[in-house]
Design a protein around this motif. Structure first.
Motif, PDB file in Angstrom:
ATOM      1  N   ASN A 151     139.982  52.247  58.365  1.00 40.26           N
ATOM      2  CA  ASN A 151     140.827  51.233  57.965  1.00 40.26           C
ATOM      3  C   ASN A 151     140.380  50.214  57.100  1.00 40.26           C
ATOM      4  OD1 ASN A 151     139.594  50.098  60.309  1.00 40.26           O
ATOM      5  ND2 ASN A 151     141.319  48.733  60.603  1.00 40.26           N
TER       6      ASN A 151
ATOM      7  N   LYS B   2     139.265  53.473  63.035  1.00 39.98           N
ATOM      8  CA  LYS B   2     138.941  51.921  62.827  1.00 39.98           C
ATOM      9  C   LYS B   2     137.791  51.951  64.067  1.00 39.98           C
ATOM     10  CE  LYS B   2     142.736  50.925  66.451  1.00 39.98           C
ATOM     11  NZ  LYS B   2     143.838  50.164  66.607  1.00 39.98           N
TER      12      LYS B   2
ATOM     13  N   GLU C 124     144.283  50.171  55.652  1.00 36.03           N
ATOM     14  CA  GLU C 124     145.134  49.690  56.810  1.00 36.03           C
ATOM     15  C   GLU C 124     146.452  49.218  56.472  1.00 36.03           C
ATOM     16  OE1 GLU C 124     143.067  46.840  58.990  1.00 36.03           O
ATOM     17  OE2 GLU C 124     142.937  45.549  57.439  1.00 36.03           O
TER      18      GLU C 124
END
Length: 163
Positions: A22, A50, A106
């Protein structure tokens, strides 16, 4: 009637699928996808993870369309036709395209929702989810750990084999 397969028999393992984080940029993501195309693997999306402490968790999916839509949103804030009338090499030198590919992944991903399958589920479950939810990519988990992905093309190949 042929025996139905398990999802694990159709999935693409994570080790064979493009992965980014991300916090990576869209430029990083494009490079990862290009690497997979060079290796004769035809992927149009990638898994996004992540880091949470020492663990890695699946955060979402990033598709080619998501990348293009983000670039479009960041570069076409003025006349929608201006981007296409400029040379890409000349345009890249300008700040808008350079800034758009510096965007963090992200900001462009499709967050995970509740749609996923487990490795031991029947392929028919994956087909049902894809058809009812209108999705082309379905994460595959083993327990709580993501282990692969089932794509619409994998399902189509399976259906073709049944014919």
């Amino acid at each position: 009637m042929p025996e139905t397969k398990k999802v694990k028999e159709l999935m693409v393992p994570i080790s064979e699928y493009p992965v980014v984080y991300n916090t990576d940029t869209l430029k990083d993501a494009i490079r990862v996808l290009k690497t997979y195309h060079i290796d004769s693997k035809e992927h149009r999306s990638m898994l996004v993870f992540k880091r949470e402490g020492t663990e890695e968790k699946l955060a979402g999916i990033l598709t080619v369309r998501d990348i293009l839509n983000t670039i479009k949103g960041k570069t076409m804030s003025y006349d929608n036709n201006e981007l296409f009338t400029m040379s890409w090499s000349r345009f890249y030198g300008k700040t808008s395209l350079g800034n758009s590919v510096s965007t963090k992944v992200e900001e462009a991903i499709r967050p995970l929702v509740t749609e996923f399958v487990q490795t031991e589920q029947d392929v028919s479950d994956a087909i049902r989810i894809m058809m009812t939810k209108g999705i082309n990519i379905l994460p595959v988990f083993e327990g709580e750990k993501p282990v692969g992905i089932v794509r619409a093309i994998d399902i189509l190949d399976y259906i073709g084999d049944l014919l």
